[in-house]
Design a protein around this motif. Structure first.
Motif, PDB file in Angstrom:
ATOM      1  N   GLY A 112       0.793  -1.230   0.000  1.00  0.00           N
ATOM      2  CA  GLY A 112       0.000   0.000   0.000  1.00  0.00           C
ATOM      3  C   GLY A 112       0.819   1.272   0.000  1.00  0.00           C
ATOM      4  O   GLY A 112       0.366   2.309   0.467  1.00  0.00           O
ATOM      5  N   ASP A 113       2.024   1.204  -0.557  1.00  0.00           N
ATOM      6  CA  ASP A 113       2.899   2.386  -0.547  1.00  0.00           C
ATOM      7  C   ASP A 113       2.804   3.228  -1.821  1.00  0.00           C
ATOM      8  O   ASP A 113       3.546   4.185  -1.991  1.00  0.00           O
ATOM      9  CB  ASP A 113       4.354   1.980  -0.315  1.00  0.00           C
ATOM     10  N   GLY A 114       1.896   2.853  -2.711  1.00  0.00           N
ATOM     11  CA  GLY A 114       1.731   3.622  -3.943  1.00  0.00           C
ATOM     12  C   GLY A 114       2.542   3.093  -5.114  1.00  0.00           C
ATOM     13  O   GLY A 114       2.452   3.607  -6.216  1.00  0.00           O
ATOM     14  N   PHE A 115       3.349   2.060  -4.869  1.00  0.00           N
ATOM     15  CA  PHE A 115       4.167   1.451  -5.927  1.00  0.00           C
ATOM     16  C   PHE A 115       3.823  -0.030  -5.994  1.00  0.00           C
ATOM     17  O   PHE A 115       3.855  -0.713  -4.976  1.00  0.00           O
ATOM     18  CB  PHE A 115       5.667   1.602  -5.624  1.00  0.00           C
ATOM     19  N   CYS A 116       3.523  -0.528  -7.170  1.00  0.00           N
ATOM     20  CA  CYS A 116       3.188  -1.942  -7.307  1.00  0.00           C
ATOM     21  C   CYS A 116       4.446  -2.785  -7.147  1.00  0.00           C
ATOM     22  O   CYS A 116       5.380  -2.681  -7.930  1.00  0.00           O
ATOM     23  CB  CYS A 116       2.546  -2.210  -8.669  1.00  0.00           C
ATOM     24  N   THR A 117       4.462  -3.597  -6.101  1.00  0.00           N
ATOM     25  CA  THR A 117       5.572  -4.507  -5.846  1.00  0.00           C
ATOM     26  C   THR A 117       5.102  -5.904  -6.245  1.00  0.00           C
ATOM     27  O   THR A 117       4.027  -6.342  -5.851  1.00  0.00           O
ATOM     28  CB  THR A 117       5.957  -4.484  -4.356  1.00  0.00           C
ATOM     29  N   HIS A 118       5.907  -6.596  -7.008  1.00  0.00           N
ATOM     30  CA  HIS A 118       5.514  -7.899  -7.556  1.00  0.00           C
ATOM     31  C   HIS A 118       5.781  -9.027  -6.573  1.00  0.00           C
ATOM     32  O   HIS A 118       6.036  -8.813  -5.419  1.00  0.00           O
ATOM     33  CB  HIS A 118       6.238  -8.136  -8.885  1.00  0.00           C
ATOM     34  N   PHE A 119       5.729 -10.205  -7.046  1.00  0.00           N
ATOM     35  CA  PHE A 119       5.980 -11.443  -6.322  1.00  0.00           C
ATOM     36  C   PHE A 119       4.956 -11.627  -5.203  1.00  0.00           C
ATOM     37  O   PHE A 119       3.780 -11.443  -5.419  1.00  0.00           O
ATOM     38  CB  PHE A 119       7.431 -11.509  -5.830  1.00  0.00           C
ATOM     39  N   ASP A 120       5.385 -11.981  -4.005  1.00  0.00           N
ATOM     40  CA  ASP A 120       4.470 -12.275  -2.900  1.00  0.00           C
ATOM     41  C   ASP A 120       3.619 -11.077  -2.499  1.00  0.00           C
ATOM     42  O   ASP A 120       2.543 -11.233  -1.935  1.00  0.00           O
ATOM     43  CB  ASP A 120       5.249 -12.758  -1.674  1.00  0.00           C
ATOM     44  N   TYR A 121       4.085  -9.875  -2.751  1.00  0.00           N
ATOM     45  CA  TYR A 121       3.343  -8.667  -2.373  1.00  0.00           C
ATOM     46  C   TYR A 121       2.055  -8.525  -3.188  1.00  0.00           C
ATOM     47  O   TYR A 121       1.038  -8.107  -2.673  1.00  0.00           O
ATOM     48  CB  TYR A 121       4.223  -7.422  -2.575  1.00  0.00           C
ATOM     49  N   ASN A 122       2.130  -8.859  -4.453  1.00  0.00           N
ATOM     50  CA  ASN A 122       0.993  -8.725  -5.356  1.00  0.00           C
ATOM     51  C   ASN A 122       0.208 -10.038  -5.351  1.00  0.00           C
ATOM     52  O   ASN A 122       0.173 -10.768  -6.334  1.00  0.00           O
ATOM     53  CB  ASN A 122       1.469  -8.358  -6.762  1.00  0.00           C
ATOM     54  N   SER A 123      -0.413 -10.323  -4.202  1.00  0.00           N
ATOM     55  CA  SER A 123      -1.149 -11.573  -4.029  1.00  0.00           C
ATOM     56  C   SER A 123      -2.470 -11.288  -3.308  1.00  0.00           C
ATOM     57  O   SER A 123      -2.647 -10.225  -2.708  1.00  0.00           O
ATOM     58  CB  SER A 123      -0.325 -12.553  -3.192  1.00  0.00           C
ATOM     59  N   LYS A 124      -3.368 -12.253  -3.378  1.00  0.00           N
ATOM     60  CA  LYS A 124      -4.653 -12.115  -2.699  1.00  0.00           C
ATOM     61  C   LYS A 124      -4.442 -11.910  -1.193  1.00  0.00           C
ATOM     62  O   LYS A 124      -5.087 -11.081  -0.565  1.00  0.00           O
ATOM     63  CB  LYS A 124      -5.513 -13.357  -2.956  1.00  0.00           C
ATOM     64  N   GLU A 125      -3.525 -12.690  -0.609  1.00  0.00           N
ATOM     65  CA  GLU A 125      -3.253 -12.591   0.826  1.00  0.00           C
ATOM     66  C   GLU A 125      -2.784 -11.201   1.235  1.00  0.00           C
ATOM     67  O   GLU A 125      -3.049 -10.748   2.351  1.00  0.00           O
ATOM     68  CB  GLU A 125      -2.193 -13.619   1.250  1.00  0.00           C
ATOM     69  N   CYS A 126      -2.086 -10.529   0.364  1.00  0.00           N
ATOM     70  CA  CYS A 126      -1.545  -9.194   0.656  1.00  0.00           C
ATOM     71  C   CYS A 126      -2.405  -8.082   0.061  1.00  0.00           C
ATOM     72  O   CYS A 126      -1.940  -6.937  -0.092  1.00  0.00           O
ATOM     73  CB  CYS A 126      -0.116  -9.083   0.150  1.00  0.00           C
ATOM     74  N   GLY A 127      -3.643  -8.430  -0.283  1.00  0.00           N
ATOM     75  CA  GLY A 127      -4.563  -7.406  -0.809  1.00  0.00           C
ATOM     76  C   GLY A 127      -4.085  -6.785  -2.097  1.00  0.00           C
ATOM     77  O   GLY A 127      -4.262  -5.596  -2.316  1.00  0.00           O
ATOM     78  N   TRP A 128      -3.438  -7.621  -2.942  1.00  0.00           N
ATOM     79  CA  TRP A 128      -2.885  -7.152  -4.219  1.00  0.00           C
ATOM     80  C   TRP A 128      -1.990  -5.945  -3.986  1.00  0.00           C
ATOM     81  O   TRP A 128      -2.181  -4.857  -4.493  1.00  0.00           O
ATOM     82  CB  TRP A 128      -3.988  -6.883  -5.252  1.00  0.00           C
ATOM     83  N   ASP A 129      -1.002  -6.168  -3.110  1.00  0.00           N
ATOM     84  CA  ASP A 129      -0.044  -5.126  -2.714  1.00  0.00           C
ATOM     85  C   ASP A 129      -0.768  -3.914  -2.119  1.00  0.00           C
ATOM     86  O   ASP A 129      -0.427  -2.772  -2.382  1.00  0.00           O
ATOM     87  CB  ASP A 129       0.844  -4.720  -3.886  1.00  0.00           C
TER      88      ASP A 129
END
Length: 132
Positions: A112-129
């Motif tokens: 949620g920092d305003g920058f799309c971070t890939h891998f595990d961050y961009n996941s359902k569990e992490c609220g799509w980053d």
């Protein structure tokens, strides 16, 4: 890329990282490649980081950057720390873990920092980053 990268990139030969380091260098003129960073150390004396140009660059960085010694990453982490007050350097991140129970990433401040971070961050569990 809009971010001041330190070391060899923040040099005259690299155009001060393609212009990304001009603002940082104007604040701390002795803290570029080969400099001693005395002006930075005078301004934030307890902040000992590998890349001073990340302090106050508009993006909340993790670990020692998000600490009282580094003025919460030069103010970049204030919003994140308000949202997750127990998730700064050395804390347990209980409030973050409650918000994202299945999200097990190394640097929660990237969510949620305003920058799309890939891998595990961009996941359902992490609220799509965190929506980034």
């Amino acid at each position: 890329d809009g971010k001041c990268d330190h070391d060899k990139y923040n040099s005259e030969g690299c155009g001060w990282d393609g212009g990304d380091c001009i603002e940082f260098n104007s604040k701390y003129p002795d803290c570029h490649s080969g400099g001693n960073c005395a002006s930075f150390n005078d301004t934030i004396p307890g902040c000992k980081v590998a890349n001073p140009s990340l302090i106050g660059d508009g993006k909340c960085d993790h670990d020692v950057y998000n600490s009282v010694e580094c003025d919460w990453d030069g103010g970049d982490c204030i919003k994140f720390n308000k949202k997750y007050p127990d998730c700064h350097s050395g804390a347990d991140c209980a409030s973050f873990n409650t918000a994202f129970p299945g999200c097990t990433v190394k640097y929660p401040s990237l969510i949620g920092d305003g920058f799309c971070t890939h891998f595990d961050y961009n996941s359902k569990e992490c609220g799509w980053d965190g929506g980034d």
